[in-house]
Design a protein around this motif. Structure first.
Motif, PDB file in Angstrom:
ATOM      1  N   VAL A  15       0.881  -1.128   0.001  1.00  0.00           N
ATOM      2  CA  VAL A  15       0.076   0.057   0.145  1.00  0.00           C
ATOM      3  C   VAL A  15       0.939   1.355   0.061  1.00  0.00           C
ATOM      4  O   VAL A  15       1.785   1.410   0.805  1.00  0.00           O
ATOM      5  CB  VAL A  15      -1.064  -0.196   1.133  1.00  0.00           C
ATOM      6  CG1 VAL A  15      -1.980   1.428   1.252  1.00  0.00           C
ATOM      7  CG2 VAL A  15      -1.941  -1.396   1.109  1.00  0.00           C
ATOM      8  N   GLY A  16       0.733   2.014  -0.973  1.00  0.00           N
ATOM      9  CA  GLY A  16       1.342   3.256  -1.179  1.00  0.00           C
ATOM     10  C   GLY A  16       0.659   4.605  -0.845  1.00  0.00           C
ATOM     11  O   GLY A  16      -0.437   4.386  -0.359  1.00  0.00           O
ATOM     12  N   PHE A  17       1.049   5.728  -0.886  1.00  0.00           N
ATOM     13  CA  PHE A  17       0.289   6.754  -0.851  1.00  0.00           C
ATOM     14  C   PHE A  17      -0.574   6.693  -1.624  1.00  0.00           C
ATOM     15  O   PHE A  17      -0.665   6.655  -2.861  1.00  0.00           O
ATOM     16  CB  PHE A  17       1.337   7.999  -0.907  1.00  0.00           C
ATOM     17  CG  PHE A  17       0.557   9.392  -0.714  1.00  0.00           C
ATOM     18  CD1 PHE A  17       0.180   9.741   0.647  1.00  0.00           C
ATOM     19  CD2 PHE A  17       0.017  10.300  -1.926  1.00  0.00           C
ATOM     20  CE1 PHE A  17      -0.538  11.086   0.753  1.00  0.00           C
ATOM     21  CE2 PHE A  17      -0.337  11.514  -1.690  1.00  0.00           C
ATOM     22  CZ  PHE A  17      -0.753  11.803  -0.352  1.00  0.00           C
ATOM     23  N   GLY A  19      -2.959   4.482  -2.027  1.00  0.00           N
ATOM     24  CA  GLY A  19      -3.079   3.210  -2.751  1.00  0.00           C
ATOM     25  C   GLY A  19      -4.392   2.678  -2.963  1.00  0.00           C
ATOM     26  O   GLY A  19      -5.316   3.385  -2.572  1.00  0.00           O
ATOM     27  N   TYR A  20      -4.540   1.436  -3.287  1.00  0.00           N
ATOM     28  CA  TYR A  20      -5.686   0.608  -3.501  1.00  0.00           C
ATOM     29  C   TYR A  20      -6.403   0.600  -2.484  1.00  0.00           C
ATOM     30  O   TYR A  20      -6.051   0.389  -1.282  1.00  0.00           O
ATOM     31  CB  TYR A  20      -5.434  -0.647  -4.027  1.00  0.00           C
ATOM     32  CG  TYR A  20      -4.853  -0.555  -5.349  1.00  0.00           C
ATOM     33  CD1 TYR A  20      -5.384  -0.402  -6.599  1.00  0.00           C
ATOM     34  CD2 TYR A  20      -3.229  -0.734  -5.630  1.00  0.00           C
ATOM     35  CE1 TYR A  20      -4.823  -0.195  -7.946  1.00  0.00           C
ATOM     36  CE2 TYR A  20      -2.759  -0.890  -6.784  1.00  0.00           C
ATOM     37  CZ  TYR A  20      -3.486  -0.688  -7.992  1.00  0.00           C
ATOM     38  OH  TYR A  20      -2.721  -0.567  -8.954  1.00  0.00           O
ATOM     39  N   ASP A  21      -7.775   0.505  -2.361  1.00  0.00           N
ATOM     40  CA  ASP A  21      -8.622   0.244  -1.354  1.00  0.00           C
ATOM     41  C   ASP A  21      -8.442  -1.333  -0.946  1.00  0.00           C
ATOM     42  O   ASP A  21      -8.885  -2.224  -1.861  1.00  0.00           O
ATOM     43  CB  ASP A  21     -10.212   0.366  -1.724  1.00  0.00           C
ATOM     44  CG  ASP A  21     -11.129   0.210  -0.611  1.00  0.00           C
ATOM     45  OD1 ASP A  21     -10.878  -0.573   0.108  1.00  0.00           O
ATOM     46  OD2 ASP A  21     -12.419   0.520  -1.144  1.00  0.00           O
ATOM     47  N   LYS A  22      -7.949  -1.441   0.165  1.00  0.00           N
ATOM     48  CA  LYS A  22      -7.723  -2.838   0.726  1.00  0.00           C
ATOM     49  C   LYS A  22      -9.014  -3.824   0.486  1.00  0.00           C
ATOM     50  O   LYS A  22      -8.944  -5.017   0.135  1.00  0.00           O
ATOM     51  CB  LYS A  22      -7.251  -2.784   2.058  1.00  0.00           C
ATOM     52  CG  LYS A  22      -5.651  -2.171   2.202  1.00  0.00           C
ATOM     53  CD  LYS A  22      -5.372  -2.371   3.615  1.00  0.00           C
ATOM     54  CE  LYS A  22      -3.768  -1.760   3.722  1.00  0.00           C
ATOM     55  NZ  LYS A  22      -3.505  -1.703   5.374  1.00  0.00           N
ATOM     56  N   ASP A  23     -10.163  -3.304   1.077  1.00  0.00           N
ATOM     57  CA  ASP A  23     -11.377  -4.194   1.132  1.00  0.00           C
ATOM     58  C   ASP A  23     -11.663  -4.606  -0.197  1.00  0.00           C
ATOM     59  O   ASP A  23     -12.153  -5.669  -0.586  1.00  0.00           O
ATOM     60  CB  ASP A  23     -12.310  -3.548   1.803  1.00  0.00           C
ATOM     61  CG  ASP A  23     -12.111  -3.343   3.355  1.00  0.00           C
ATOM     62  OD1 ASP A  23     -11.303  -4.043   3.633  1.00  0.00           O
ATOM     63  OD2 ASP A  23     -12.859  -2.451   3.817  1.00  0.00           O
ATOM     64  N   GLU A  24     -11.475  -3.463  -1.200  1.00  0.00           N
ATOM     65  CA  GLU A  24     -12.018  -3.968  -2.732  1.00  0.00           C
ATOM     66  C   GLU A  24     -11.105  -4.985  -3.111  1.00  0.00           C
ATOM     67  O   GLU A  24     -11.469  -5.891  -3.941  1.00  0.00           O
ATOM     68  CB  GLU A  24     -12.089  -2.548  -3.356  1.00  0.00           C
ATOM     69  CG  GLU A  24     -12.609  -2.991  -4.968  1.00  0.00           C
ATOM     70  CD  GLU A  24     -12.490  -1.446  -5.773  1.00  0.00           C
ATOM     71  OE1 GLU A  24     -13.066  -1.659  -6.785  1.00  0.00           O
ATOM     72  OE2 GLU A  24     -11.859  -0.662  -5.069  1.00  0.00           O
TER      73      GLU A  24
END
Length: 66
Positions: A15-17, A19-24
């Motif tokens: 996860v970067g600045f 970043g992607y939605d972890k749940d998605e």
């Protein structure tokens, strides 16, 4: 390299600045793993069926030739 359903389930993204939605991402990976698992099972069943039918065909050819 073959990817298995377990590989997909255990995949971890950095996860970067912003970043992607972890749940998605996790939902997508879970759905993908289930799909791959289902396709793998279907493929295995189809291979077994093909082998069975090939054996039946060979037996019928032997019977026919006698």
């Amino acid at each position: 390299m073959r990817i298995t359903p377990l590989d997909i389930q255990q995949m971890v993204f950095r996860v970067g600045f912003r970043g992607y939605d972890k749940d998605e991402v996790n939902r997508f990976l879970e759905e993908l793993a289930q799909t791959v698992e289902s396709l793998t099972l279907d493929s295995t069943l189809q291979r077994e069926r093909i082998l069975s039918l090939e054996q039946q065909l060979a037996e019928l050819k032997r019977t026919e030739s006698t």
